[in-house]
Design a protein around this motif. Structure first.
Motif, short mmCIF file in Angstrom:
data_model
loop_
_atom_site.label_atom_id
_atom_site.label_comp_id
_atom_site.label_asym_id
_atom_site.label_seq_id
_atom_site.Cartn_x
_atom_site.Cartn_y
_atom_site.Cartn_z
N MET A 32 -4.64 24.41 20.66
CA MET A 32 -5.95 23.44 20.79
C MET A 32 -6.75 24.07 22.31
SD MET A 32 -4.22 19.55 20.77
CE MET A 32 -5.20 18.38 19.83
N THR A 33 -7.82 23.84 21.96
CA THR A 33 -8.74 24.09 23.15
C THR A 33 -8.71 23.05 24.30
OG1 THR A 33 -10.81 22.70 22.35
CG2 THR A 33 -10.57 24.98 21.63
N VAL A 34 -9.10 23.18 25.56
CA VAL A 34 -9.16 22.30 26.39
C VAL A 34 -9.87 20.70 25.98
CG1 VAL A 34 -9.86 21.94 29.00
CG2 VAL A 34 -8.93 23.89 28.42
N GLY A 35 -11.00 21.00 25.57
CA GLY A 35 -11.67 19.89 24.85
C GLY A 35 -10.76 18.93 23.98
N GLU A 36 -10.07 19.83 23.06
CA GLU A 36 -9.26 19.16 22.06
C GLU A 36 -8.09 18.55 22.52
OE1 GLU A 36 -10.12 21.82 18.05
OE2 GLU A 36 -8.82 22.54 19.53
N VAL A 37 -7.50 18.90 23.80
CA VAL A 37 -6.40 18.54 24.59
C VAL A 37 -6.82 17.32 25.21
CG1 VAL A 37 -4.75 18.96 26.28
CG2 VAL A 37 -5.11 20.55 24.81
N SER A 48 -7.23 14.42 33.50
CA SER A 48 -8.17 15.24 34.59
C SER A 48 -7.90 16.76 34.23
CB SER A 48 -7.89 14.59 35.99
OG SER A 48 -6.38 15.20 36.09
N VAL A 49 -8.98 17.59 34.25
CA VAL A 49 -8.72 18.90 34.10
C VAL A 49 -9.08 19.68 35.34
CG1 VAL A 49 -9.71 20.94 32.69
CG2 VAL A 49 -9.60 18.78 31.79
N SER A 50 -8.23 20.57 35.75
CA SER A 50 -8.33 21.44 36.69
C SER A 50 -8.14 22.96 36.19
CB SER A 50 -7.70 21.44 38.10
OG SER A 50 -6.17 21.19 37.76
N ILE A 65 -4.21 20.22 32.46
CA ILE A 65 -4.92 18.71 31.90
C ILE A 65 -3.42 17.75 32.38
CG2 ILE A 65 -5.49 17.41 30.10
CD1 ILE A 65 -5.64 20.86 29.52
N ALA A 66 -3.70 17.08 33.50
CA ALA A 66 -2.90 16.11 33.75
C ALA A 66 -3.38 14.73 33.37
CB ALA A 66 -2.85 15.92 35.48
N THR A 80 1.81 16.86 31.65
CA THR A 80 0.76 17.71 31.94
C THR A 80 0.87 18.97 30.92
OG1 THR A 80 1.67 17.29 34.32
CG2 THR A 80 0.48 19.47 34.04
N ALA A 81 -0.32 19.20 30.49
CA ALA A 81 -0.63 20.41 29.57
C ALA A 81 -1.35 21.34 30.03
CB ALA A 81 -1.47 19.69 28.30
N TYR A 82 -0.90 22.46 29.51
CA TYR A 82 -1.56 23.84 29.96
C TYR A 82 -2.24 24.62 28.75
CZ TYR A 82 1.23 22.84 34.10
OH TYR A 82 1.74 22.31 35.13
N ALA A 83 -3.25 25.02 29.06
CA ALA A 83 -4.22 25.66 28.03
C ALA A 83 -4.78 26.87 28.58
CB ALA A 83 -5.26 24.97 27.53
#
Length: 190
Positions: A32-37, A48-50, A65-66, A80-83
Motif C-alpha cells: 500500500m502507498t502511504v496515503g492508502e495506509v 500521524s506520518v513522519s 505511520i503511527a 506503527t506501520a512503515y512504508a
C-alpha cells in the motif's frame, strides 16, 4: 494455548485482526502507498506520518505511520506501520499493550509473556509436527519469515510485539528490512 491478559499489565480491549503471510495484517495490505495506509489506519484511530532519516542508501525514502487509538489517554501508538517509496507498506508493528490482537495458526501473538509464547510455539510445533523459529535475539514465534517477534517492556514484564513484514527494496530478508526504530535491541518501553 489460551491467553489471559493480566490486569496489572495495563492491557486494553483489543481489536481482533487476521494475518495472511505476504498479503497483510488487519486492514493493511503489503505494498500500500502511504496515503492508502493512512486511510486504512483511520478505522483504528488517529494516524500521524513522519519521514524517517535514510540510514542506508540502499533503501528508498521511508515513512512511519503511527496510529493512536481514539478516546484513549495519551499513550504509545497502537500500531506503527512503515512504508517505503519503492516497496510501499512493508512492516506493521502491533504494540504489546494497545495494539490489536493477532492470532496465527492458533497462537496468540500480541502482548504475550515471551516465555509463555515460546512454550506455546513449541507445543504447537510438536502437535502438528511443524516448526517454530527464534529471532537473533532469542524470541520464539511462528515459523514464518513474515513474523518477526520483538520484545516490549511493560513495567517489569517483557511482552511480545510482533512485526508483520515483507522484504523492502534492496533487502534479502525481513530481518534485513527491519526499520531502524524497531531495531533497538528488542527493548521497547511503554
Amino acid at each position: 494455548m489460551s491467553f489471559k491478559p493480566e490486569a496489572d499489565a495495563g492491557v486494553v480491549e483489543r481489536d481482533k485482526w487476521s494475518y495472511s503471510p505476504a498479503v497483510g495484517v488487519g486492514p493493511f495490505r503489503f505494498g500500500m502507498t502511504v496515503g492508502e495506509v493512512v486511510e486504512a489506519a483511520e478505522m483504528l484511530g488517529q494516524p500521524s506520518v513522519s519521514e524517517l532519516p535514510r540510514d542506508y542508501a540502499i533503501f528508498s525514502p521511508t515513512w512511519k505511520i503511527a496510529v493512536h487509538r481514539r478516546g484513549v489517554a495519551p499513550c504509545p501508538p497502537a500500531v506503527t506501520a512503515y512504508a517505503s517509496q519503492a516497496a510501499g507498506l512493508f512492516c506493521v508493528a502491533a504494540d504489546a499493550v494497545h495494539g490489536p490482537q493477532v492470532v496465527y495458526n492458533g497462537l496468540t501473538l500480541v502482548g504475550r509473556d515471551l516465555s509463555e509464547l515460546e512454550r506455546d510455539a513449541i507445543a504447537y510445533a510438536e502437535a502438528v509436527d511443524g516448526h517454530f523459529r527464534y529471532t537473533p535475539e532469542g524470541y520464539a514465534g511462528p515459523d514464518d519469515p513474515g513474523v518477526v517477534m520483538r520484545g516490549q517492556r511493560v513495567g517489569q514484564l517483557l511482552r511480545s510485539r510482533p512485526l508483520f513484514m515483507v522484504t523492502r527494496d534492496g533487502a534479502y530478508t525481513e530481518w534485513d528490512s527491519l526499520p531502524h526504530e524497531e531495531y533497538r535491541n528488542g527493548q521497547f518501553h511503554a
